[in-house]
Design an enzyme around this catalytic site. Structure first.
Site, PDB file in Angstrom:
ATOM      1  N   ASP A  87       4.731  -5.869  -0.170  1.00 37.87           N
ATOM      2  CA  ASP A  87       3.876  -5.224  -1.168  1.00 37.87           C
ATOM      3  C   ASP A  87       4.393  -3.806  -1.369  1.00 37.87           C
ATOM      4  OD1 ASP A  87       2.493  -7.558  -0.575  1.00 37.87           O
ATOM      5  OD2 ASP A  87       0.527  -6.632  -0.847  1.00 37.87           O
ATOM      6  N   LYS A 142       0.089  -6.476  -8.532  1.00 38.23           N
ATOM      7  CA  LYS A 142      -1.097  -6.213  -7.704  1.00 38.23           C
ATOM      8  C   LYS A 142      -1.766  -4.948  -8.198  1.00 38.23           C
ATOM      9  CE  LYS A 142      -2.042  -5.043  -2.845  1.00 38.23           C
ATOM     10  NZ  LYS A 142      -1.500  -4.995  -1.472  1.00 38.23           N
ATOM     11  N   LYS A 152      -2.574 -10.227  -8.008  1.00 36.04           N
ATOM     12  CA  LYS A 152      -3.350  -9.952  -6.800  1.00 36.04           C
ATOM     13  C   LYS A 152      -4.241  -8.724  -6.997  1.00 36.04           C
ATOM     14  CE  LYS A 152      -2.894  -8.556  -1.954  1.00 36.04           C
ATOM     15  NZ  LYS A 152      -1.989  -8.281  -0.821  1.00 36.04           N
TER      16      LYS A 152
END
Lengths: 328, 296
Positions: free
Chosen positions: A165, A228, A264
């Site tokens: 991430d 995300k 996400k």
């Protein structure tokens, strides 16, 4: 549908981007022209649509399905300065057996930790099939030089992270330096090798929905496997309208390029009710293809407990309480 | 020209806020002689659920407050209740079919009952606690601690004195309460909620749900985050099997305060004007015993 999980070099990504943009040289001007040519987001309409999708009533068997699906989509997260090896191990134990009272409970998709905890998490999860995700690139601010960011990423991958991430350079994005953002994402993608790359846009710092849309397209263009919303360290974190804009972006991106990208939302999703609203939106905006842990994840920690309480309520018929789930 | 009536639909009192029932339902409340008095929200199982969450959230602060402080707060409730004496006399009189004078006696008794329990908050530990003699160089101390979240089925007939008599002992020892009020006579409970809201009782310590007792009681009895239940209100409630409630309560080993029974074994409502004794204070405490090494 093609899946962009394979390792890709920064050169490949730049070449692919030139094709999408239809330009011979990838310059900041070309990126700006393309990103600012995207249609603007109707703020009021977007918020109204998100709010109206949030009013759907999901009950009984549909609710049971939604709860199990949502549990399976969770990236069980601990990202605190105070994280210890013991805390990461207990989080992994929880991922392996979310509800000791009910072995039919599905497992979350991944455990998300800081890079230095990857080895610990990897060892604890062993071959369970639960992924280890690591935040990298000077999370959460992203304020470090590119070599440091790349080293951070390689370190985590080397320790065994299945997913990375990364955070984008919001400063560069907001000052209009899209090429820098693109190059950083592409280089991190290359550093990831076979690991999945999730690109954190930190939508709370992007201010407008137009910026969220542009950042989504830029992240997908640069090779992100997931987009995300947030680090969870900035308020507001994930919201329904922001996620709606991102879901539209991944849907349209697949139309445009044939590549499917995941979404996400992370941060601030604490209740089953919230999670179900997101699932409704995934189905209505992006489509059923995204209703799997491969394409949609929740970045959350306390959400799992609430889902487990609701699950216990459905199985036992009596309201449950915090005494029946772990404290994390 | 005659003035239009202000038609009232009273709300629930959950977590220190006056909320409508999640279900959106309400019902007409009638006086003892059958006239329309007002509308009350008809609470549902989800209101019970929300109330338990509020009560659990309030428990730490309330149980952690000093006994002296809890006494002050309860005394303040008595003061504010007395300040609304006229309103309570009207409501109790209409709901229970009492004359103004008889209703006045009931309201005064309710105030006195609150003051009585207010006095007990910092004395109950001396009565129920002990310094135990042990064969070793230790102090061995037993002290009562609150049980936790207590579900209370308030009495059906005595809508104010009965209500105060079941709620005050629960909160005096530091528990928080989820109260299902009298179904047919809920108005004094609604006003009591307004008293609580203006008398330093932290939100969530007492939650009042006006509802059909038989509908919501099973949810409260089965709720696994409720630590004890007082079944007083099963007496005179329609369609309720208190044995089944006790069975449901056993699932998470709740403490159960059974209803008073008549000679035939049927639940009856006790005489609230009698001396309450310590039964209700004792019912919702846990005894904690601590060993402490003795110095010189």
């Amino acid at each position: 549908m093609t899946v962009s999980t394979a390792a890709r070099t920064a050169q490949d990504l730049a070449a692919a981007a030139k094709d999408v943009l239809g330009v011979s040289r990838l310059t900041n001007h070309a990126l700006t022209t393309w990103l600012h040519g995207l249609p603007g987001v109707d703020q009021v309409g977007c918020e109204a649509r998100a709010a109206s999708l949030g009013t759907r009533s999901i009950k009984t068997s549909a609710k049971a399905w939604a709860i199990d699906t949502a549990i399976g989509m969770i990236d069980l997260t601990t990202l605190e300065g105070s994280d210890t090896v013991g805390k990461v191990r207990s989080l992994c134990a929880k991922a392996l057996v979310p509800d000791p009272l009910d072995p039919t409970t599905p497992r979350p998709a991944a455990v998300c930790v800081y890079g230095d905890m990857v080895a610990t998490a990897k060892e604890a999860l062993a071959d369970s099939g639960i992924h280890v995700a690591a935040v990298a690139t000077a999370f959460p601010s992203g304020r470090a030089s590119v070599p440091v960011k790349l080293l951070d990423t390689r370190d985590a991958v080397k320790a065994g992270a299945d997913e990375i991430d990364m955070v984008i350079d919001r400063g560069a994005f907001l000052s209009g330096d899209y090429l820098t953002v693109f190059n950083q994402i592409a280089e991190v993608k290359q550093a990831c090798g076979d690991a999945h790359l999730k690109v954190i846009m930190e939508t709370g710092e992007l201010v407008t929905y137009d910026n969220v849309r542009r950042a989504s397209y830029l992240s997908m263009l640069a090779g992100g496997d997931f987009i995300k919303t947030s680090t969870g360290k900035v308020s507001p974190a994930a919201t329904l309208p922001v996620t709606l804009v991102m879901l539209e972006a991944v849907r349209d991106w697949r139309e445009l390029t044939g590549v499917q990208v995941g979404v996400k939302p992370a941060g601030g999703i604490r209740t089953t009710k919230d999670a179900i609203k997101y699932l409704v939106m995934v189905n209505e905006i992006a489509g059923e293809d995204w209703l799997s842990p491969e394409w949609f994840r929740f970045g959350a920690s306390s959400l799992l407990n609430d889902l487990l309480l609701q699950r216990q309520k459905l199985t036992t018929g009596a309201y449950s309480g915090p005494d029946y789930v772990t404290i994390d | 020209m005659s003035r239009l009536d202000v038609r009232k639909t009273y709300k629930l009192y959950i977590g220190g806020k006056f909320t409508r029932s999640e279900s959106g339902r309400s019902y007409a409340v009638q006086s003892a002689s059958g006239e329309f008095l007002a509308n009350a929200s008809m609470g549902s199982r989800k209101d019970v659920r929300d109330a338990v969450v509020a009560a659990r959230g309030a428990l730490g602060g309330w149980a952690g407050a000093t006994a002296y402080n809890r006494g002050q707060v309860l005394y303040r409730v008595a003061e504010v209740l007395e300040g609304r004496r006229a309103q309570f006399i009207d409501e109790v009189g209409a709901g229970e079919g009492l004359s103004a004078r008889a209703a006045g006696v009931v309201v005064d008794a309710a105030v006195d009952r609150l003051v009585w329990y207010a006095g007990w908050t910092d004395k109950i530990a001396q009565v129920l606690g002990n310094l135990n003699p042990v064969a070793g160089p230790f102090f061995n101390v037993s002290a009562p601690e609150p049980t936790g979240v207590v579900g209370v089925l308030a009495p059906q007939r005595s809508s104010l004195l009965g209500l105060v008599s079941v709620v005050a002992p629960v909160i005096a020892t530091g528990n928080t309460a989820v109260v299902v009020t009298s179904a047919a006579r809920p108005l004094p409970a609604v006003t009591f909620g307004e008293v609580l809201a203006t008398s330093d009782v932290p939100g969530g310590v007492v939650n009042l749900i006006t509802a059909q007792t038989a509908e919501v009681a099973p949810w409260l009895a089965a709720h696994r985050d409720v630590n004890a239940i007082d079944l007083t209100g099963v007496a005179g409630a329609d369609g309720i099997d208190w044995g089944a409630l006790e069975v449901a309560a056993a699932d998470n080993v709740k403490r159960v305060l059974r209803p008073a029974l008549d000679a035939g074994g049927a639940p009856v409502e006790p005489d609230w004007s009698a001396d309450p004794g310590l039964t209700r204070l004792r019912a919702f405490v846990e005894t904690k015993t601590v060993w402490h090494p003795k110095g010189l």
